[in-house]
Scaffold this motif. Structure first.
Motif, PDB file in Angstrom:
ATOM      1  N   HIS A 107     -10.547   2.416  10.412  1.00  0.00           N
ATOM      2  CA  HIS A 107     -10.167   1.373   9.460  1.00  0.00           C
ATOM      3  C   HIS A 107     -10.091   1.972   8.063  1.00  0.00           C
ATOM      4  O   HIS A 107     -11.095   2.374   7.483  1.00  0.00           O
ATOM      5  N   ARG A 108      -8.885   2.044   7.540  1.00  0.00           N
ATOM      6  CA  ARG A 108      -8.619   2.612   6.216  1.00  0.00           C
ATOM      7  C   ARG A 108      -8.012   1.530   5.325  1.00  0.00           C
ATOM      8  O   ARG A 108      -7.408   0.578   5.804  1.00  0.00           O
ATOM      9  N   ASP A 109      -8.118   1.724   4.024  1.00  0.00           N
ATOM     10  CA  ASP A 109      -7.515   0.743   3.127  1.00  0.00           C
ATOM     11  C   ASP A 109      -6.005   0.951   3.066  1.00  0.00           C
ATOM     12  O   ASP A 109      -5.468   1.916   3.602  1.00  0.00           O
ATOM     13  N   LYS A 110      -5.341   0.034   2.416  1.00  0.00           N
ATOM     14  CA  LYS A 110      -3.880   0.046   2.375  1.00  0.00           C
ATOM     15  C   LYS A 110      -3.308   1.259   1.644  1.00  0.00           C
ATOM     16  O   LYS A 110      -2.120   1.556   1.778  1.00  0.00           O
ATOM     17  N   ASN A 111      -4.129   1.975   0.907  1.00  0.00           N
ATOM     18  CA  ASN A 111      -3.661   3.142   0.157  1.00  0.00           C
ATOM     19  C   ASN A 111      -3.724   4.445   0.959  1.00  0.00           C
ATOM     20  O   ASN A 111      -3.261   5.479   0.489  1.00  0.00           O
ATOM     21  N   TYR A 112      -4.307   4.389   2.152  1.00  0.00           N
ATOM     22  CA  TYR A 112      -4.396   5.598   2.973  1.00  0.00           C
ATOM     23  C   TYR A 112      -2.987   6.046   3.363  1.00  0.00           C
ATOM     24  O   TYR A 112      -2.160   5.238   3.782  1.00  0.00           O
TER      25      TYR A 112
END
Length: 145
Positions: A107-112
């Protein structure tokens, strides 16, 4: 951009399975972990053991995906396949994590910024034409740093 082994796993998982969207990963990653635990690091597996570990349906779905991803290799039948070098690295990584940890890792943020087998975004300024991503789950022999 320098990626960690966890980042490379995120990119591999997204390319191999990528349709969990926050709810399916728990099931996919748990099955992957159990499947990889049942695969010997050296030598071939026996499909009957895999079927007993994760169910025949899940075993054969994973065999199909992992053969396509070049994680498994076989001679005359995928019933008795073995791990490729990439597969051994994946087994080692997955084996060092709990199923919960694997779920948290992906689970990564939208900026990954993801990389793909044919598109690397790891260059100093992001995408760089012709750059090969050093993801150890995609490359037979990643560069050693």
């Amino acid at each position: 951009m320098t990626k960690t082994l966890e980042d490379y796993f995120v990119d591999w998982e997204g390319n191999a399975f990528g349709f969990g969207y926050g709810t399916g990963e728990e099931h996919t990653l748990g099955a992957l972990k159990m499947f990889m635990e049942a695969c010997p690091i050296d030598g071939g597996y026996d499909y009957r053991i895999l079927e007993g570990k994760v169910s025949p349906t899940v075993a054969w779905l994973l065999i199909n995906v992992l053969c396509r991803e070049d994680i498994l290799e076989y001679g005359t039948s995928p019933r008795f396949a073995w791990l490729t070098e990439k597969g051994k690295r994946l087994k080692t990584f997955v084996g060092g994590q709990s199923a919960d940890d694997l779920g948290k890792i992906i689970h990564r943020d939208k900026n990954y910024i993801h990389c793909y087998p044919d598109i690397c975004n790891c260059g100093p300024n992001g995408y760089e034409a012709g750059r090969v991503c050093q993801n150890p789950f995609w490359l037979d022999k990643p560069k050693s740093d």
